[in-house]
Enzyme design. Structure first.
Site, PDB file in Angstrom:
ATOM      1  CD  GLU A 197       0.805   5.447  -7.716  1.00 34.31           C
ATOM      2  OE1 GLU A 197       1.145   6.625  -7.838  1.00 34.31           O
ATOM      3  OE2 GLU A 197      -0.051   4.904  -8.444  1.00 34.31           O
ATOM      4  CD1 TRP A 198      -4.419   3.412  -3.206  1.00 35.75           C
ATOM      5  CD2 TRP A 198      -3.538   5.378  -2.587  1.00 35.75           C
ATOM      6  NE1 TRP A 198      -4.076   3.311  -1.880  1.00 35.75           N
ATOM      7  CE2 TRP A 198      -3.530   4.504  -1.471  1.00 35.75           C
ATOM      8  CE3 TRP A 198      -3.050   6.664  -2.431  1.00 35.75           C
ATOM      9  CZ2 TRP A 198      -3.033   4.871  -0.227  1.00 35.75           C
ATOM     10  CZ3 TRP A 198      -2.559   7.042  -1.190  1.00 35.75           C
ATOM     11  CH2 TRP A 198      -2.555   6.154  -0.106  1.00 35.75           C
ATOM     12  N   GLY A 199      -3.143   4.634  -8.425  1.00 36.87           N
ATOM     13  CA  GLY A 199      -3.144   5.277  -9.727  1.00 36.87           C
ATOM     14  C   GLY A 199      -2.696   6.722  -9.715  1.00 36.87           C
ATOM     15  CG  ASP A 214      -9.089   2.518  -1.363  1.00 40.17           C
ATOM     16  OD1 ASP A 214      -8.157   2.066  -2.055  1.00 40.17           O
ATOM     17  OD2 ASP A 214      -8.959   2.850  -0.167  1.00 40.17           O
ATOM     18  CG  ASP A 270      -2.330   0.485   0.883  1.00 35.82           C
ATOM     19  OD1 ASP A 270      -2.464   1.293  -0.055  1.00 35.82           O
ATOM     20  OD2 ASP A 270      -3.290   0.087   1.575  1.00 35.82           O
TER      21      ASP A 270
END
Length: 303
Positions: A103-105, A125, A70
């Site tokens: 990395e959530w983009g 998310d 994460d």
């Protein structure tokens, strides 16, 4: 010197390696969660920032097969640097560990992560709602050309079974993730899944599209208002097609051969992957009348 990571003795009284050995004895793989910052997102466990080699060796000693890594509490350090260090550390252990970058983009990881990890989050998310799910599919679709064998776009976990969407909406969810070759990671409690959920997530024909050896991510190829055609090539000259009605009323959705890369003269057999039925000798187009927030999924095989 800082000590190694240690498991919480309450849920894991025998330790992580013992759990991993048990999981492996069942013919399964085991994953673990870590963070590329100083703390995990919940602030309950230390992250691996600055201790990548040490923690990678610990994961390998526990016989871990999958690491979700994460992005919280990252001290503002570039993700390429932080994730790159863990990638090298994992490789140095000699144990094959699937490296999932979460990395959530934020920094467009599809453009740099293929040389670092095996999958990378292309979105923030997901939530258990139709709007969240379909928007994640749209965002993930932007990066389709970057995915391939060994490195996959990840629009986040599956919400199927968590209860806030209809069965048909979950069917669309599972169909789109399978077509996109996204990791099929269940986000529900598998101890309490109902029959509808089990039927959805255990559909071998849909899963086979996700696992096809050609490894090309399917994508959106046509949109007319709320009606969409998603498609992608499969091995054996086959084509996978998902027809989706994003609107609020029933409508007919049509995929023309020109939309999905087939020659106009090709005749196909169309396998409905959810009805488990085959229609033979189809030419020029495939279409279906589809309810609101529902879909059809086919594999077309040229005769």
């Amino acid at each position: 010197m800082q000590g190694n990571l240690v498991p919480n003795a309450t849920p894991f009284p025998s330790g992580i390696k013992a759990l991993a050995d048990y999981v492996h004895s069942k013919g399964l793989k085991i994953g673990i969660y870590g963070d590329a910052g100083t703390l995990t997102c919940a602030k309950t466990m230390p992250g691996s920032l600055g201790y990548e080699e040490q923690d990678a060796n610990t994961f390998a000693s526990w016989r871990i097969d999958y690491l979700k890594y994460d992005n919280c509490h990252n001290d503002g350090i570039r993700p390429q640097e932080r994730y790159g260090k863990m990638s090298k550390a994992l490789l140095a252990t000699g144990r094959p560990i699937f490296f999932s970058l979460c990395e959530w983009g934020d920094a467009n990881p599809a453009t740099w992560a293929p040389s670092i990890g095996n999958s990378w989050r292309t979105t923030g998310d997901i939530k258990d709602t139709w709007g969240s799910m379909i928007s994640k599919a749209d965002l993930n679709d932007m990066w389709a050309s970057y995915a391939g064998p060994g490195g996959w776009n990840d629009p986040d976990m599956l919400e199927v079974g968590n209860g806030n969407m209809t069965t048909e909406e979950y069917r669309c969810h599972f169909s789109l993730w399978s077509l996109a070759k996204a990791p099929l990671i269940l986000g529900c409690d598998i101890r309490s899944v109902d029959n509808d959920t089990f039927e959805l997530v255990s559909n071998k024909e849909v899963i086979a599209v996700n696992q096809d050896v050609l490894g090309i991510q399917g994508k959106k190829v046509n949109r007319t208002g709320d009606l969409e055609v998603w498609s992608g090539p499969l091995s054996g000259n086959r084509v996978a097609v998902v027809l989706i009605n994003r609107g609020l009323s029933t409508a007919t959705v049509t995929a023309e051969w020109s939309d999905i890369g087939l020659n106009s003269s090709v005749i196909v057999d169309a396998r409905d992957l959810w009805q488990h039925s085959t229609t033979t000798t189809i030419q020029y187009q495939v279409n279906a009348t589809i309810d609101s927030h529902a879909c059809k999924m086919y594999v077309l095989t040229p005769q």
